[in-house]
Scaffold this motif. Structure first.
Motif, PDB file in Angstrom:
ATOM      1  N   ASP A  10     -14.568  42.766 -11.853  1.00 35.66           N
ATOM      2  CA  ASP A  10     -15.292  42.106 -10.762  1.00 35.66           C
ATOM      3  C   ASP A  10     -14.291  41.643  -9.694  1.00 35.66           C
ATOM      4  OD1 ASP A  10     -17.284  40.899  -9.282  1.00 35.66           O
ATOM      5  OD2 ASP A  10     -18.102  39.739 -10.933  1.00 35.66           O
ATOM      6  N   HIS A  24     -22.569  34.105 -15.719  1.00 30.74           N
ATOM      7  CA  HIS A  24     -21.555  34.659 -14.812  1.00 30.74           C
ATOM      8  C   HIS A  24     -21.804  34.048 -13.434  1.00 30.74           C
ATOM      9  CE1 HIS A  24     -19.424  38.455 -13.200  1.00 30.74           C
ATOM     10  NE2 HIS A  24     -20.011  38.003 -12.129  1.00 30.74           N
ATOM     11  N   HIS A  60     -20.478  32.936  -9.492  1.00 37.83           N
ATOM     12  CA  HIS A  60     -19.549  33.047  -8.358  1.00 37.83           C
ATOM     13  C   HIS A  60     -19.507  31.693  -7.654  1.00 37.83           C
ATOM     14  CE1 HIS A  60     -18.581  37.422  -8.180  1.00 37.83           C
ATOM     15  NE2 HIS A  60     -19.548  37.422  -9.077  1.00 37.83           N
ATOM     16  N   ASN A 102     -15.402  34.854  -8.204  1.00 37.92           N
ATOM     17  CA  ASN A 102     -15.985  34.212  -9.381  1.00 37.92           C
ATOM     18  C   ASN A 102     -15.359  32.838  -9.564  1.00 37.92           C
ATOM     19  OD1 ASN A 102     -15.968  37.220  -9.849  1.00 37.92           O
ATOM     20  ND2 ASN A 102     -17.248  36.557 -11.560  1.00 37.92           N
TER      21      ASN A 102
HETATM   22 ZN    ZN Z   1     -19.861  39.130 -10.368  1.00 44.89          ZN
END
Ligand code: ZN
Ligand code: COA
Length: 297
Positions: A14, A204, A206, A246
């Protein structure tokens, strides 16, 4: 409730997919090795996607063939059946499919609408049964889609139920553009955990709106014990306008450990990995707490 928190570093995927500077597979492998050395429970090592769509992930096959032997759970992202076949043929044991919660985002990301994506996921899960590859699914833009706006708790719950029914081993509920707030995170994760085993889920986040760490806390309170984070805060999605880095692994580890959770991660090693990420990319800034952490580690 368990005090063990499992962290999967997604920086090598990512993170690096969204950097201006494209790293060589050997450099990506060095970053992966530094994360393994720091004691990460998991590392997302790359993606079997079209090199035309995401040039930075070219050479993921080479990386998968050269991973160190370790207890670390290595995973690779796959967008479709071809990605699955490549992952399987390159020794990947954990592959991550991606489904956005909205039609438009699926179309932008993998060129399929929701119905086509669900059908593809079913085919891939069926193809994986009997192989050594375990399949988890990222439910992306689960709080807000950059094209369709707010996603309802019901929509996420319904998709999650379908994906679990199909045989996904775990779902990673992802705030791809960093739009969710702690209350919204609690609403979604509590609804899921009231109906399914908490260990089925990871989150997950950001940090686009600086709520990443607060969202980790909200998910912890809802019972989530598995998190993605990205070394030095690298990250973003090239297909989701407005997506930024992230939540940084060093920040998440610091917060969890200070609160009495155990991550099994060595902060000295983690800061060395963060330094390497900064050095290699020349753009990563490091976690918000890094300057402070440096005084001790
Ligand atoms: Zn991501
Ligand atoms: N890995 C490598 N190449 C792939 C592939 C995969 N998983 N899937 C398809 N391709 C190749 C095809 O072989 C074809 O190659 P060719 O042009 O040399 O013949 C080309 O990509 C187009 O194939 P097609 O099936 O028509 O795909 P598409 O143009 O509809 O693109 C994706 C679909 C999914 C391959 C592409 O959009 C993609 O890779 N997206 C990346 C998504 C991503 O990583 N997002 C960020 C993380 S969430």
């Amino acid at each position: 409730m368990s005090k063990r928190v499992y962290i999967n570093d997604v920086g090598p995927r990512d993170g690096l997919q969204n950097q201006a500077k494209i790293l060589l597979p050997e450099q990506r492998l060095d970053l992966i090795k530094s994360l393994v050395k720091a004691g990460l429970d998991g590392v997302e090592v790359g993606a079997f996607v079209s090199p035309k769509a995401v040039p930075a992930m070219a050479g993921t096959d080479q990386i998968c063939q050269s991973l160190p032997s370790s207890d670390c759970h290595f995973s690779a992202l796959i967008p479709n059946m071809k990605g699955f076949e490549l992952a399987r043929d390159n020794n990947v044991k954990l592959a991550s499919l991606v489904m956005a919660a909205s039609n438009t985002m699926n179309e932008k990301n993998i060129r399929m609408d929701n119905a086509q994506t669900l059908a593809m996921i079913k085919d891939v899960i069926d193809a994986a049964s009997g192989t050594e590859v375990e399949l988890q699914v990222y439910l992306a833009t689960a709080w807000e889609c950059p094209f369709e706006g707010i996603i309802s708790v019901n929509q996420v719950h319904e998709l999650a139920a379908q994906l679990i029914e199909m045989g996904a081993s775990r779902l990673v509920i992802a705030d791809t553009i960093g739009a969710g707030d702690p209350q919204a995170v609690n609403n979604v994760m509590s609804a899921l955990i009231s109906d399914f085993d908490a260990d089925m889920f990871a989150c997950h986040f950001h940090d686009t709106r600086a709520m990443g760490l607060a969202n980790v806390y909200a998910a912890l309170e809802a019972g989530v014990r598995r998190f993605d984070a990205s070394i030095a805060g690298l990250g973003g999605c090239p297909f989701a306008p407005g997506a930024s880095g992230n939540v940084a692994t060093e920040d998440v580890v610091m917060m969890c450990e200070q609160m009495g959770y155990e991550t099994g991660i060595d902060m000295f090693g983690l800061l060395a990995a963060s330094d390497l990420a900064v050095e290699l990319t020349e753009t990563a800034r490091g976690g918000n707490a890094k300057t402070w952490l440096r005084k001790t580690y």
